[in-house]
Design an enzyme around this catalytic site. Structure first.
Site, PDB file in Angstrom:
ATOM      1  N   GLN A  59       3.667  -2.579  -3.988  1.00  0.00           N
ATOM      2  CA  GLN A  59       4.739  -2.591  -2.939  1.00  0.00           C
ATOM      3  C   GLN A  59       5.969  -3.244  -3.033  1.00  0.00           C
ATOM      4  O   GLN A  59       6.992  -3.169  -2.412  1.00  0.00           O
ATOM      5  CB  GLN A  59       4.092  -2.917  -1.431  1.00  0.00           C
ATOM      6  CG  GLN A  59       3.618  -4.169  -1.246  1.00  0.00           C
ATOM      7  CD  GLN A  59       3.277  -4.503  -0.015  1.00  0.00           C
ATOM      8  OE1 GLN A  59       1.843  -4.113   0.162  1.00  0.00           O
ATOM      9  NE2 GLN A  59       3.453  -5.144   0.906  1.00  0.00           N
ATOM     10  N   CYS A  85       2.742  -1.834   3.132  1.00  0.00           N
ATOM     11  CA  CYS A  85       1.499  -1.796   2.995  1.00  0.00           C
ATOM     12  C   CYS A  85       0.750  -0.521   3.620  1.00  0.00           C
ATOM     13  O   CYS A  85      -0.095   0.257   3.159  1.00  0.00           O
ATOM     14  CB  CYS A  85       0.797  -2.948   3.409  1.00  0.00           C
ATOM     15  SG  CYS A  85       0.748  -3.332   5.209  1.00  0.00           S
ATOM     16  N   HIS A 103      -2.785  -6.279   7.759  1.00  0.00           N
ATOM     17  CA  HIS A 103      -2.381  -5.723   6.392  1.00  0.00           C
ATOM     18  C   HIS A 103      -3.205  -4.351   6.281  1.00  0.00           C
ATOM     19  O   HIS A 103      -4.396  -4.510   6.291  1.00  0.00           O
ATOM     20  CB  HIS A 103      -2.755  -6.705   5.331  1.00  0.00           C
ATOM     21  CG  HIS A 103      -2.404  -6.416   4.040  1.00  0.00           C
ATOM     22  ND1 HIS A 103      -1.196  -5.841   3.796  1.00  0.00           N
ATOM     23  CD2 HIS A 103      -3.122  -6.300   2.729  1.00  0.00           C
ATOM     24  CE1 HIS A 103      -0.985  -5.681   2.282  1.00  0.00           C
ATOM     25  NE2 HIS A 103      -2.391  -5.829   1.704  1.00  0.00           N
TER      26      HIS A 103
END
Length: 376
Positions: free
Chosen positions: A146, A152, A290
């Protein structure tokens, strides 16, 4: 005797040089001197393509690097640790800098209707001891990165769609995270500043599919206008819906992963320098930050049960871009909140509103043949 006195220092020097490896930082009996650390720093700068423009920035980053290196070596010197830490692309960042840039996942909103019984674990269910969707061809081999974009959520969502598409159609197609970053800009997803996989699934459903990253490649930012509006004929993969795995239930999560790759939220603030082994903390078991993709699970003879997780920080992080996270943890949410918000896309075998590329070509060829026969 003279030869032995020369040989010993030479062997010592060889060991010291080997210890300067940038891939795995091992424990040392004595603290490194500044010259050694600076040598490692210069090598690290070259390897990671770092070039600081600000006045004094290189020296400031060196101090952060040195502190991180010291922490890594102290951790790796403990024989009771289940995992190893190492230098990587994040080694010049403070913990706050890492969190603010790379941990932009958002907790998915859910309702009772979202949570389905499809993968709810029931007594008597027989599940495989280990699963690895990479070996079954449902995971794109190239580990994506990324970059400095907090996207993410897009990578986790795309990975899940790539997986279920391969499982149902037999075709593994690398899809476009950039389309999500540029085009899924509603009330919940915000490009590089954060989002959630569940809303990405909703966008793909509403948009009647998603394009490949070959036609809409990743740029690492979200400053461009959406280019997918005119790409209706190149939307190569569709999904029929999305569901939530029963929450706070690792056995149901295991059942789900046995059927397809699953997106989850994990607490990853302390994982920036994870290198190998089964991660058992530290992390929050109550809150995730995340988005990642679980592509399997297994058991290590030495380190116990684990989830096999595909990250979006490139192949230089972790075990070639993957994390093994402790499984069968003694809290309902799982280790690092892995069981808190698992979601997955649905794609039926009979779904045909968009044809796969190979079938599409076959249909076109057949159509041309029929037209030719009609004109004769």
């Amino acid at each position: 005797m003279a030869i032995s006195f020369i040989t010993i220092p030479l062997l010592t020097l060889s060991v010291l040089l080997l210890s300067l490896s940038l891939d795995v930082v091992t424990a040392t009996d004595s603290q490194r001197n500044e010259a050694e650390v600076r040598t490692m720093y210069e090598q690290w700068l070259v390897k990671n393509g770092k070039n600081y423009n600000g006045l004094g920035e290189k020296e400031r980053r060196f101090k952060i690097f040195a502190d991180n290196l010291k922490s890594i070596e102290e951790h790796n010197s403990d024989p009771n640790q289940s995992y190893q830490r190492g230098l990587n692309q994040f080694s010049d960042l403070t913990a706050d800098e890492f969190r603010s840039t790379y941990l932009r996942g958002k907790v998915e909103k859910k309702s009772v209707s979202d949570v389905e019984e499809r993968y709810k674990y029931k007594e008597g269910d027989v599940l495989p001891d280990e699963v690895d969707w990479r070996e079954r061809g449902a995971v794109v081999p190239r580990v994506k990165a990324q970059g400095d974009c907090g996207g993410c959520w897009a990578f986790a969502a795309v990975g899940a769609v790539e997986g279920i598409n391969q499982i149902t159609t037999g075709e593994l197609i690398s899809l476009s995270e950039q389309e999500l970053l540029d085009c899924d800009r509603g009330t919940d997803n915000f490009g590089c500043t954060g989002g959630g996989a569940v809303w990405a699934f909703d966008f793909i459903i509403k948009n009647d599919g998603i394009v490949s990253d070959e036609v809409y490649p990743y740029s690492g930012n979200d400053t461009a206008a959406c280019k997918a509006i005119e790409m209706t004929t190149t939307r190569v993969v569709t999904i029929n819906g999305r569901e939530v795995v029963p929450e706070n239930d690792e056995m149901s999560l295991k059942k789900a992963v046995a059927h397809q790759p699953i997106t989850v939220m994990i607490s990853a603030a302390n994982m920036s320098d994870y290198k190998s082994g089964v991660y058992k903390g530290p992390c929050s078991n109550l809150w995730g930050d995340h988005n990642v993709l679980i592509v399997g699970y297994g058991t290590s003879p030495d380190e116990g049960d684990y989830w096999l997780i595909r990250n979006s920080w490139g192949p230089g992080w972790g075990e070639g871009g993957y994390l093994r996270l402790q499984r069968n943890f003694n809290e309902p949410t799982g280790k690092c909140a892995v069981a808190l918000a698992p979601v997955y896309p649905i794609k039926s075998n009979s779904s045909s509103n968009l044809l796969s590329p190979s079938v599409f070509k076959l249909v076109l060829l057949l159509a041309f043949q029929l037209i030719s026969l009609a004109l004769l």
